[in-house]
Write an enzyme that holds these catalytic residues in place. Structure first.
Site, short mmCIF file in Angstrom:
data_model
loop_
_atom_site.label_atom_id
_atom_site.label_comp_id
_atom_site.label_asym_id
_atom_site.label_seq_id
_atom_site.Cartn_x
_atom_site.Cartn_y
_atom_site.Cartn_z
CG ASP A 21 -2.21 0.71 1.08
OD1 ASP A 21 -2.34 1.49 0.13
OD2 ASP A 21 -3.10 0.52 1.93
CG ASP A 38 -9.46 2.62 -0.53
OD1 ASP A 38 -9.06 1.45 -0.64
OD2 ASP A 38 -8.79 3.50 0.04
C1 DGJ Z 1 -5.86 1.94 1.80
C2 DGJ Z 1 -6.25 0.71 1.04
O1 DGJ Z 1 -6.75 1.06 -0.20
C3 DGJ Z 1 -7.25 -0.10 1.85
O2 DGJ Z 1 -7.67 -1.21 1.12
C4 DGJ Z 1 -6.61 -0.49 3.14
O3 DGJ Z 1 -5.54 -1.38 2.89
C5 DGJ Z 1 -6.12 0.73 3.89
N1 DGJ Z 1 -5.29 1.56 3.07
C6 DGJ Z 1 -5.36 0.34 5.11
O4 DGJ Z 1 -4.81 1.41 5.76
#
Ligand code: DGJ
Length: 725
Positions: free
Chosen positions: A480, A550
């Site tokens: 991430d 997301d």
């Molecule tokens: C952003 C990601 O897109 C989410 O899926 C998740 O992993 C969060 N970060 C965790 O902090």
């Protein structure tokens, strides 16, 4: 031979199955572009090099006895700054004597099979030297001695090319590279549209289209990542090009940092298209004897509209970009706990996820953010990659054993380029983050960006990751990246090299990704950046799949996935069914199937009925895996143009199978609905798997498939699976 050189006329011709790209070595060794478009058998294009007349204002080269040649109005392969071409240049160096006049001319060339690797950078590759051919052209600035090698690789069968540049300093003095774009294509017309992908967090990659105007237009990033806001992808196409017709030129930058994509239309109605490192946030001191390689641009030409361009990108990336074990074997169907629990979980809680997952036929549990340091919310602990054993109820390996004993694989989350302000690492090394002296560091999500331009920082973080990954049975890593870079500077470099830090940061990320994928070739890597904020071919070179967004609302996902599909194949699109209630599980599943597929919810909360639907979906995931992951995508109705419904289909390469999906976003006006399919064989007969009805391919493509037997309320969706008889 896809690449030929006509030494009498000094013309290079680069052919693919459907395109030709032609340029010449003009007088005084200027590299002058002649043509890029549909395939032509010959190259009698001398007349094409002029775009029009020029005025007394236009500089000329006094050594050329040709009244019509001026750099001001010529089409160039690698236009430089300050030598009479006033348009956007691809290259400029600041000479040791202070000026930045740059003028690169042809010296020699080489044509060979295969494709060279770009050191330290992701790039397309060949599995066999016969799959591509490369032209390398050495150019030199005769005053300074600086050299540039232009690379052109042709993937003949796929209608695709790549371009990049290596700058060499063979002199005894340092130079500063002020701008270096990897690709420039001059067209002698401006009757074009430009298509780009724009967005923001939670709404990535919407399709935008505009007519080119007499100005410089384009997109860029100076966020230190390719970003949610614009994807490093752009199209120049005929004004009337559609999904199925017209000349289309797609450009995609194999890079995850700052980029620019521009089209400049000049007063002679010519168009210059450029792509490469964003000069607004780049500079590089090239020391004596050093060289510098620019990331590559992928160029795809289609004479059959946008759909064909997308399918070419998809094939190209599946075969020549996605690497390693997971390129060609079936990916695990996973469940991720993020949307269900956030960081509020325990080992016991996640074991219940794995138990339910097992009952449903899911393959893998991914433990997302919150398993390390004191990370119970997003204010702390990035950089402290030590397992929180209290939270997991024991060591990580004993926790993974509990998951594995259920027959479920295990994946884990990292955010390796970040450091929390509240972390042991930051307290020990406050200068290990990107920052500039005497200036407040902007904070985003309570975190700073680690200074990956510094080897000691990279080595330290990698040693922690290595420790976790080598001591535990981990099958998957989600990588991430949750903020952009501001106040960009490094304590590890002198003032004159601070312009390099953006690029050095990206190179540092690539180095760690390279080490990780080399040391752990069995681990499946999924890229992520607050959803799809770093969805680019650079990341795909290391991570075969990327979390698309997301935003898991199924209706919102339609535009995100349609936009993403412009150049990225379904096999790369991280797509999960979530608890979002804008549509039922069936529709959520139908939409997530157009991707890597998985779940992002608490499986303990399913009703009996939902459990049955999910079991069926898991079966469908297996049934349709091949056609989605390696079939051809046809976008039938795009949600960018139709407010009521969206539809798409996959067709297997042999045209013996097709999977058609349609989603109603808003109850439409029409009472009966005939969806004209694409990509089938007109001569074949297909049976609808569910109804048993048989139709010819011609009927399905001309009269269409009737959807009138299905309901059409908001959020309804249907799938039809067709098999050739
Ligand atoms: C952003 C990601 O897109 C989410 O899926 C998740 O992993 C969060 N970060 C965790 O902090």
């Amino acid at each position: 031979m896809p690449i030929t050189y006509d030494s009498d006329n000094r013309i290079f011709k680069l052919d693919t199955a459907n395109s030709s790209y032609v340029f010449e070595i003009f007088e005084q060794n200027y590299l002058v572009h002649l043509y890029y478009g549909g395939k032509i058998p010959d190259a009698n294009l001398k007349e094409h090099k002029y775009k029009g007349g020029f005025a007394s204002f236009s500089p000329v080269n006094i050594n050329i006895d040709d009244d019509w040649f001026s750099p001001d109005v010529s089409m160039f392969e690698f236009p430089c700054e300050g030598s009479g071409d006033f348009r956007e240049s691809a290259f400029a160096i600041r000479n040791p004597d202070g000026n930045n006049t740059t003028d690169m001319r042809y010296v020699s060339h080489e044509i060979y099979n295969g494709k060279p690797k770009l050191e330290g950078l992701p790039s397309l590759f060949v599995n066999d030297e016969s799959e591509a051919q490369t032209l390398e052209i050495l150019t030199r600035d005769n005053v300074t001695g600086i050299q540039a090698v232009l690379y052109y690789t042709v993937f003949e069968e796929l209608g695709a090319m790549t371009r990049s540049v290596r700058i060499i300093n063979p002199t005894s003095k340092p130079f500063e590279i002020e701008r270096l774009l990897s690709c420039c294509v001059d067209f002698n017309t401006h009757d074009f549209d430009m298509i780009t992908l724009y967005g923001k967090w939670f709404k990535e990659r919407s399709v935008d289209r505009m007519h080119l105007s007499h100005l410089t237009q384009g997109i860029s990033s100076k966020r230190g990542s390719s970003s949610h806001h614009h994807n490093p992808f752009g199209v120049i196409c005929d004004r009337d090009a559609t999904e199925d017709t017209g000349n289309v030129y797609g450009f995609n930058f194999v890079y995850s940092g700052n980029f620019t994509f521009k089209a400049q239309v000049d007063g002679f109605a010519g168009t210059r298209v450029l792509m490469g490192l964003n000069p607004d946030a780049f500079g590089w001191i090239l020391e004596a004897g050093e060289d510098f390689v620019a990331p590559e641009v992928v160029m795809v030409y289609s004479d059959k509209g946008l759909g064909e361009m997308s399918r070419t990108f998809h094939k190209l990336y599946r075969k020549h970009l996605i690497r390693g074990k997971w390129a060609n074997i079936k990916r695990p169907l996973l469940i991720n706990n993020w949307e269900a629990t956030g960081m509020d979980f325990t080992g016991d809680k996640l074991v219940t996820f794995a138990e339910r997952a097992k009952e449903l036929g899911i393959d893998m549990l991914v433990m997302d953010d919150g398993w390390f340091g004191r990370r119970d919310d997003d204010t702390s602990s990035l950089g402290d990659w030590q397992v929180n054993e209290e939270k997991l109820g024991g060591s990580l390996s004993s926790f993974i054993d509990r998951i594995n004993e259920l027959g479920i694989k295990f994946g884990i989350w990292f955010e390796p380029e970040m450091i929390s302000r509240d972390s042991e690492l930051y307290r020990a090394h406050p200068d290990w983050c990107i920052h500039v002296p005497n200036r407040e560091k902007s904070i985003a999500r309570h975190q700073y960006v680690l200074d990956y331009s510094r080897k000691e920082v990279r080595d330290y973080i990698y040693s922690l990751m290595y420790d976790v990954l080598s001591r535990n049975k981990i099958d998957y890593v989600k990588w991430d990246f949750n903020r952009n870079l501001s106040e960009v500077g490094s304590a590890g470099f002198p003032p004159e090299k601070q312009k390099e830090i953006f690029h050095r940061f990206t190179l540092g990320t690539y180095e760690i990704l390279d080490r990780l994928t080399t040391d752990f070739p069995d681990i499946l890597l999924e890229g992520c950046s607050g959803g799809g904020g770093r969805y680019d071919p650079g990341m795909l070179y290391y991570a075969p799949q990327i979390w698309c967004s997301d935003n898991t609302d199924p209706i919102e996902r339609l535009t995100i996935q349609f936009g993403t599909s412009m150049c990225y194949p379904a096999s790369t699109m991280g797509a999960h069914v979530s608890a979002s209630n804008r549509a039922g599980y069936e529709t959520k599943g139908n939409i997530a199937l157009w991707g890597t597929f998985g779940y992002e919810l608490d499986p303990n909360k399913f009703s009996d009925e939902e459990r049955e639907i999910v079991r069926d979906q898991v079966g469908e995931y297996h049934k349709y895996y091949d056609i989605i992951h390696s079939g051809d995508l046809y976008r039938l109705i795009t949600p960018f143009e139709n407010p009521w419904r969206a539809a798409w289909m996959f067709v297997s390469e042999d045209k013996n199978e097709a999977l058609v999906t349609s989603v109603t976003m808003r109850r439409p006006e029409d009472r009966s609905y005939f969806l004209r399919l694409k990509g089938l064989d007109e001569e074949k007969y297909y049976v609808d798997d569910e109804s048993g009805e048989v139709y010819s391919g011609a009927l399905l493509m001309k009269a269409g498939l009737s959807f009138s037997r299905y309901g059409m309320n908001d959020g309804d969706s249907f799938k039809v699976y067709l098999r050739a008889l």
